[in-house]
Design a protein around this motif. Structure first.
Motif, short mmCIF file in Angstrom:
data_model
loop_
_atom_site.label_atom_id
_atom_site.label_comp_id
_atom_site.label_asym_id
_atom_site.label_seq_id
_atom_site.Cartn_x
_atom_site.Cartn_y
_atom_site.Cartn_z
N GLU A 91 0.07 12.59 5.46
CA GLU A 91 0.51 12.06 6.68
C GLU A 91 0.24 10.53 6.86
OE1 GLU A 91 -0.51 14.16 10.63
OE2 GLU A 91 -1.56 15.69 9.27
N LEU A 92 -0.89 9.94 6.17
CA LEU A 92 -1.23 8.53 6.27
C LEU A 92 -0.11 7.77 5.37
CD1 LEU A 92 -5.11 8.37 5.77
CD2 LEU A 92 -3.66 8.29 7.87
N TYR A 93 0.59 8.39 4.63
CA TYR A 93 1.73 7.69 3.85
C TYR A 93 2.91 7.90 4.53
CZ TYR A 93 -1.48 5.94 0.24
OH TYR A 93 -2.46 5.40 -0.41
N GLY A 94 2.78 8.75 5.63
CA GLY A 94 4.32 9.24 6.21
C GLY A 94 5.16 10.31 5.54
N MET B 294 -4.42 13.38 -4.59
CA MET B 294 -4.34 12.57 -3.32
C MET B 294 -3.73 11.23 -3.49
SD MET B 294 -8.24 13.53 -1.82
CE MET B 294 -8.12 12.13 -0.44
N ALA B 295 -3.86 10.71 -4.91
CA ALA B 295 -3.20 9.75 -5.38
C ALA B 295 -1.71 9.76 -5.62
CB ALA B 295 -3.74 8.91 -6.21
N LEU C 224 -3.86 15.25 5.06
CA LEU C 224 -4.35 13.87 5.33
C LEU C 224 -3.66 12.64 5.00
CD1 LEU C 224 -5.86 12.26 7.45
CD2 LEU C 224 -7.68 12.38 5.79
N ILE C 225 -3.95 12.76 3.76
CA ILE C 225 -3.33 11.44 2.97
C ILE C 225 -1.79 11.78 3.05
CG2 ILE C 225 -3.25 10.36 0.57
CD1 ILE C 225 -5.78 10.12 1.89
N ARG D 125 5.33 17.13 2.01
CA ARG D 125 3.89 17.27 1.73
C ARG D 125 3.39 18.38 1.35
NH1 ARG D 125 2.80 15.18 7.11
NH2 ARG D 125 1.96 17.07 8.07
N LYS E 66 0.80 -1.28 0.11
CA LYS E 66 -0.06 0.05 0.03
C LYS E 66 0.73 1.26 -0.02
CE LYS E 66 -4.05 -2.02 2.23
NZ LYS E 66 -4.87 -2.33 3.64
N GLN E 67 1.95 1.19 0.86
CA GLN E 67 3.04 2.26 0.67
C GLN E 67 3.38 2.84 -0.67
OE1 GLN E 67 3.69 3.70 4.03
NE2 GLN E 67 4.62 5.20 2.44
N ASN F 15 -6.50 20.52 3.30
CA ASN F 15 -6.42 19.44 4.33
C ASN F 15 -6.52 17.99 3.77
OD1 ASN F 15 -6.02 21.21 6.33
ND2 ASN F 15 -7.86 21.95 6.86
#
Ligand SMILES: Nc1ncnc2c1ncn2[C@@H]1O[C@H](COP(=O)(O)OP(=O)(O)OP(=O)(O)O)[C@@H](O)[C@H]1O
Ligand SMILES: [Mg+2]
Lengths: 309, 224
Positions: A105-108, A150-151, A102-103, A114, A78-79, A98
């Motif tokens: 951050e979810l992917y680090g 976002m992708a 968010l996305i 970012r 997924k990463q 935002n």
């Protein structure tokens, strides 16, 4: 397991109760390839993508993405992915900005990167001026573009897109197609689904045709087209009844079929046959009420290919 | 590597918290079920009775902590299923536990934050706290437990209707309030009531508050 394949799928299967949505499919996608999954509604395209992106678990079979097993190493696969799901939404109560944060951050993705990437992507997709607006107020096309941003925020190695251009106007479709090509140019892999032949033809290196959960064939668009030639047709209607047999004898017509009050003529070269049809009408003293040329429908191509295989 | 993985996931759960705070704290049903309902339930129970303030505040605090900490969490997952944002979340590189942790933490923060108000209200009407540390610890522990409890409640049955989750969890929450020693002291409950009250997480918080609050009552009484 070879390393030159970005996606390896073997015997992947998913049932929903009685329905077999995906039926023991196997295929490979090479690294750097733009791979299309083409099929009519309910063919199993979305179900396949949802299994590959770890949203649902397959009932049977295995798949690996960039050499990681999707089940055992889900987080790692997924990463590396970017995903535009079919029916998903961005958070409508958050701003475009935002959502991206968010996305990210979810992917680090670290904060500085970012922010840089988000600004760049939003500018490329023409959303930068609207970044502080809530997504609630976005049009469908804007939302779809935001989903693509976002992708891409995690700079994925492989991009999964489920009907990325459906329901968009021509200009937005072109922008999204250009972005997909641009992404692919850097040697990254793209897996997309569509039920639009033309789109698959324009974008893809190879296309898999899927129906009723089974893959009928996998080939390059050009070769598929060759195999489906002869599926062009002309639909014509006259003011009086005309014999189908006589029509099928018109030069260039391979087959004539009555469909309702119209007659469908299967031809190789519609242009040539049109002239002949006009002559035919004159000689029979009938008037042509309507005439249409039709490309092969997906169903036509599909049926032909299934018969062949 | 392993610790890196867990730390990374832990950090990502805070992205979820941030999102939840921005989106769900101000949602209508959260406000209604989390703030208004317990407030009016409390009022309707206490109005007209002659209760000393010392007895009033622990009950108010217990109710507030319980209802607020359980109001945000259960709605999040069904809400996101309905808004079609859940799928994107699941396909991100986070484990399901990261999502749950994020949801628990956001419920917890909401509960802990709002619980400060009854404490302030108590101070305002002259209730003194014997041991602020124990009270603080109690609030933190309790709201965290309530938050976990509410996420558990929302996990089954899976649904994408926030309203039905709210209804279902309320059906469990309301009876718990009555058997947890807030309105009716546990000693006065029948035997079966005592048994049930021992599985209610709220009972333990009501008990706990006896230390910081009752202690002061005793001290005050002995002084007069
Ligand atoms: N969650 C689900 N529950 C029950 N059945 C499902 C579910 N998802 C898909 N199906 C069934 O699986 C089959 C394949 O569906 P899928 O969504 O994969 O098709 P698709 O190729 O993406 O079609 P479309 O072009 O309409 O998006 C359909 O018959 C559908 O009814
Ligand atoms: Mg689909």
């Amino acid at each position: 397991m070879t390393t030159e394949n970005a996606v390896e799928v073997s015997n992947l299967t998913k049932h929903f109760g009685e329905v077999v949505a995906v039926d023991h499919i196997s295929f490979q996608v090479k690294k750097g390839e733009l791979f299309g999954f083409l099929g009519p509604n309910a063919a199993g395209k979305t179900t396949t993508i949802r299994m590959l992106t770890g949203v649902i678990k397959p009932d049977e079979g295995t798949a690996s993405i960039l050499s990681y097993d999707i089940l055992r190493e889900g987080l790692k696969t997924k990463q590396l992915m970017g995903i535009v799901p079919e029916m998903a939404n961005a958070y409508v109560d958050l701003s475009a900005w935002n959502n991206l944060m968010l996305i990210g951050e979810l992917y680090g993705v670290p904060k500085r990167q970012r922010q840089e990437r988000a600004s760049k992507l939003l500018k490329e997709f023409g959303l930068y001026e609207r970044r502080k607006n809530l997504v609630k107020g976005f049009s469908r096309g804007m939302k779809q573009k935001l989903l693509l941003c976002m992708a891409l925020i995690n700079e994925p190695q492989i991009l999964f897109l489920d009907e990325p251009t459906s329901g968009l106007d021509v200009e937005s479709q072109r922008l999204i197609k250009d972005m997909i090509r641009e992404f692919n140019k850097n040697g990254k892999t793209v897996f997309l689904t569509t039920h639009n032949m033309e789109e698959a033809n324009q974008l893809c290196d190879r296309i898999a045709i899927i129906n009723h959960g089974k893959i009928a064939t996998i080939d390059s668009p050009e070769r598929l087209r060759l195999r489906s030639s002869g599926l062009q047709s002309i639909e014509v209607s006259f003011d009086r009844a005309v014999s189908v047999d006589e029509l099928s004898k018109v030069h260039g017509v391979k087959e004539a079929k009555k469909t309702g009050d119209k007659i469908r003529l299967y031809v190789d070269e519609p242009g040539v046959v049109l002239d002949k049809l006009v002559d035919f009408a004159r000689s029979k003293r009938v008037k042509i009420i309507s005439i249409n040329t039709l490309g092969p429908t997906l169903e036509d191509v599909f049926l032909k290919l299934v018969k062949e295989s | 590597m392993e610790t890196n993985l867990y730390w990374g996931q832990f950090k990502r759960s805070f992205a979820i918290v941030k999102k939840n705070v921005r989106i769900y704290y101000s949602k209508g049903p959260v406000i209604i079920f989390g703030l208004l309902v317990p407030f009016f339930l409390f009022l309707s129970f206490y109005i007209g009775r002659n209760m000393p303030a010392e007895a009033l505040v622990p009950g108010l605090l217990g109710m507030t902590a319980f209802f607020t900490a359980t109001s945000v969490g259960p709605a999040i997952v069904p809400w996101e299923a309905r808004a079609r944002t859940l799928e994107r979340l699941i396909s991100s590189p986070i484990s399901i536990w990261t999502i749950f942790l994020g949801d628990v933490l956001s419920s917890f923060f909401f509960g802990a934050l709002v619980s400060v108000f009854p404490v302030i209200f108590g101070l305002f009407i002259g209730v003194r706290i014997a041991d602020p540390l124990i009270l603080g610890l109690g609030i933190v522990l309790a709201t965290f437990c309530f938050a976990c409890f509410s996420i558990l409640l929302s996990a089954y049955p899976p649904t994408d209707s926030p309203a039905s989750v709210m209804m279902l969890s309320s059906m469990i929450k309301f009876p718990l309030v009555f058997i947890s020693g807030i309105f009716i002291p546990i000693e006065e409950l029948p035997a079966w009531g005592k048994t049930i009250s021992s599985i209610s997480p709220l009972t333990y918080f009501t008990d706990w508050q006896d230390i910081p609050y009752k202690a002061i009552v005793i001290i005050q009484l002995s002084l007069t």
